[in-house]
Enzyme design. Structure first.
Site, PDB file in Angstrom:
ATOM      1  N   SER A 158     -56.161 -77.391 -26.856  1.00 31.17           N
ATOM      2  CA  SER A 158     -55.319 -77.852 -25.748  1.00 31.17           C
ATOM      3  C   SER A 158     -53.837 -77.608 -26.005  1.00 31.17           C
ATOM      4  O   SER A 158     -52.997 -78.177 -25.300  1.00 31.17           O
ATOM      5  CB  SER A 158     -55.553 -79.354 -25.518  1.00 31.17           C
ATOM      6  OG  SER A 158     -55.195 -80.102 -26.674  1.00 31.17           O
ATOM      7  N   ALA A 161     -62.583 -74.259 -23.365  1.00 29.51           N
ATOM      8  CA  ALA A 161     -63.963 -74.643 -23.669  1.00 29.51           C
ATOM      9  C   ALA A 161     -64.138 -75.016 -25.137  1.00 29.51           C
ATOM     10  O   ALA A 161     -64.983 -75.847 -25.486  1.00 29.51           O
ATOM     11  CB  ALA A 161     -64.914 -73.504 -23.298  1.00 29.51           C
ATOM     12  N   GLU A 181     -25.949-110.256 -16.284  1.00 34.19           N
ATOM     13  CA  GLU A 181     -24.914-111.100 -15.690  1.00 34.19           C
ATOM     14  C   GLU A 181     -23.857-111.483 -16.715  1.00 34.19           C
ATOM     15  O   GLU A 181     -22.651-111.485 -16.424  1.00 34.19           O
ATOM     16  CB  GLU A 181     -25.541-112.369 -15.102  1.00 34.19           C
ATOM     17  CG  GLU A 181     -26.545-112.104 -13.996  1.00 34.19           C
ATOM     18  CD  GLU A 181     -27.983-112.014 -14.485  1.00 34.19           C
ATOM     19  OE1 GLU A 181     -28.881-112.505 -13.787  1.00 34.19           O
ATOM     20  OE2 GLU A 181     -28.196-111.451 -15.593  1.00 34.19           O
ATOM     21  N   ALA A 241     -58.061 -78.569 -21.408  1.00 34.42           N
ATOM     22  CA  ALA A 241     -58.258 -77.814 -22.646  1.00 34.42           C
ATOM     23  C   ALA A 241     -59.194 -76.653 -22.353  1.00 34.42           C
ATOM     24  O   ALA A 241     -59.864 -76.608 -21.313  1.00 34.42           O
ATOM     25  CB  ALA A 241     -58.849 -78.704 -23.742  1.00 34.42           C
ATOM     26  N   ARG A 266     -40.943 -88.651 -29.783  1.00 32.94           N
ATOM     27  CA  ARG A 266     -40.085 -87.737 -30.538  1.00 32.94           C
ATOM     28  C   ARG A 266     -39.217 -86.915 -29.580  1.00 32.94           C
ATOM     29  O   ARG A 266     -39.287 -85.680 -29.564  1.00 32.94           O
ATOM     30  CB  ARG A 266     -40.924 -86.813 -31.418  1.00 32.94           C
ATOM     31  CG  ARG A 266     -41.831 -87.550 -32.382  1.00 32.94           C
ATOM     32  CD  ARG A 266     -42.587 -86.602 -33.317  1.00 32.94           C
ATOM     33  NE  ARG A 266     -43.393 -85.623 -32.616  1.00 32.94           N
ATOM     34  CZ  ARG A 266     -44.606 -85.870 -32.107  1.00 32.94           C
ATOM     35  NH1 ARG A 266     -45.133 -87.084 -32.189  1.00 32.94           N
ATOM     36  NH2 ARG A 266     -45.291 -84.920 -31.483  1.00 32.94           N
ATOM     37  N   CYS A 322     -28.391-117.654 -17.324  1.00 29.63           N
ATOM     38  CA  CYS A 322     -27.330-116.854 -16.712  1.00 29.63           C
ATOM     39  C   CYS A 322     -26.596-117.627 -15.628  1.00 29.63           C
ATOM     40  O   CYS A 322     -25.414-117.381 -15.374  1.00 29.63           O
ATOM     41  CB  CYS A 322     -27.915-115.573 -16.133  1.00 29.63           C
ATOM     42  SG  CYS A 322     -28.503-114.421 -17.396  1.00 29.63           S
TER      43      CYS A 322
END
Length: 362
Positions: free
Chosen positions: A162, A158, A46, A156, A201, A78
């Site tokens: 991953s 076995a 505002e 992932a 990132r 405000c």
């Protein structure tokens, strides 16, 4: 009002623990001032809009996505700025659930002779600030679960490898998501197997603002040489009461804070952890896994929102870890379902977003 809602929804600044609010000032159908709440201790929407409108604010109409505040916090109220600017009419989308504000802003404006209209765009305004509303009404963070899985539900291979289930567009989306939340949480298994930094990132560069990183390590297994302790930003390692003193000291020597919680089944008490995080002004918490920690949150009905990324590949293998473990559903009729589902393509991946519907809330 729609212009104000669009500004708030698309805001690039992170305003937590304040809500993300936008305001527009209109004269004869033309916008003469607008603004979005700035990061604390910056000005509220505002005030930004009033400054932009200048003298044109006198007699104008303001549209704002949340009830204007009427109390002194990090900034003056405000409502005072609105009245001083000579705004004649204020439309706000939804009442502020903060007990210091709720209804007080409305009453202060009316007492000053400003016409007030409430409720335009209420549902969208609530969704924009869903984390703020959850925190203010329950004293808990808004918990967002996220995983990337293959078509057969694996996160992932076995072997535990991953990298990568999802594609580059998904990874960029995930890093941008980290810039918009207060804290990110993973279990100890993720640290031990993947050794991630857990930083935001976007564009392959460190974001200026980093979320609080939280590691749930019930059995005190995280090694002090893990990469997560080498990156800038604050870290909490949540462990069980009675953690070995030597291990605790080694983690604290890396600059992390170790906080002990009572056990609850196979995990620390996750609800107690959420209450602790909420007391530290964590309004939004992103739970990234792995499957055991995600299962713990889902089993306890602690997830408010889910981002599920489905990648177009088949991993197979009985020993490959699933996206969500835990106790789960014994019958298909007990399976957790989502509402308000949206879908989006991230390169070749599909992002499905929805809100879990637990038995106690229909």
């Amino acid at each position: 009002m729609q212009r104000a809602l669009d500004l708030a929804r698309d805001a690039t600044v992170h305003t937590s623990p304040n809500p993300t609010v936008a305001a527009t000032i209109v004269v004869a159908g033309e916008i003469v001032g607008e603004g979005v709440t700035q990061p604390p201790p910056g000005a509220h929407a505002e005030v930004v809009a009033v400054r932009g409108a200048g003298d044109q604010a006198r007699g104008a109409t303001m549209y704002v996505t949340l009830e204007p505040c009427a109390h002194h916090g990090r900034t003056p109220p405000c409502t005072g700025a609105i009245v001083a600017a000579g705004i004649a009419e204020v439309h706000y989308a939804i009442a502020d659930p903060d007990p210091r504000v709720s209804g007080a802003g409305h009453r202060a404006l009316e007492a000053a002779g400003v016409r007030v209209v409430a409720g335009e765009g209420e549902d969208e305004a609530r969704r924009i600030n869903e984390a703020y509303f959850k925190h203010r009404t329950t004293g808990l963070p808004f918990v967002i679960a996220k995983f990337a899985a293959s078509l057969d539900g694996r996160i992932a291979a076995a072997s535990g490898d991953s990298r990568w289930v999802s594609g580059p567009q998904t990874r960029e989306w995930a890093h941008k998501l980290r810039t918009r939340i207060d804290a990110i949480l993973v279990g100890s298994e993720t640290i031990i197997i993947d050794d991630p930094l857990l930083t935001a990132r976007p564009g392959e560069s460190e974001a200026q603002r980093q979320p609080l990183r939280v590691i749930v390590d019930t059995r005190s297994r995280v090694p002090p040489m893990a990469r997560v302790f080498s990156a800038a930003g604050n870290i909490i390692v949540a462990t069980a009461e009675g953690a070995p003193a030597a291990w605790r000291s080694s983690i604290e020597a890396r600059g992390a804070e170790v906080v002990a919680f009572p056990r609850s089944g196979d995990h620390i008490d996750l609800l107690a952890l959420l209450k602790e995080l909420a007391s530290r002004d964590v309004l939004s918490l992103l739970v990234e896994g792995g499957g055991v920690i995600l299962g713990g949150f889902f089993d306890r009905a602690l997830v408010d929102k889910l981002h599920a990324v489905i990648a177009p590949l088949i991993i197979g293998a009985a020993d490959a870890p699933a996206a969500v473990a835990g106790q789960g559903a014994a019958l298909m009729s007990d399976a957790l379902r989502l509402r308000d589902i949206t879908t989006e393509h991230l390169g070749d991946d599909l992002l499905m977003t929805g809100y879990p519907t637990y038995p106690d809330n229909g």
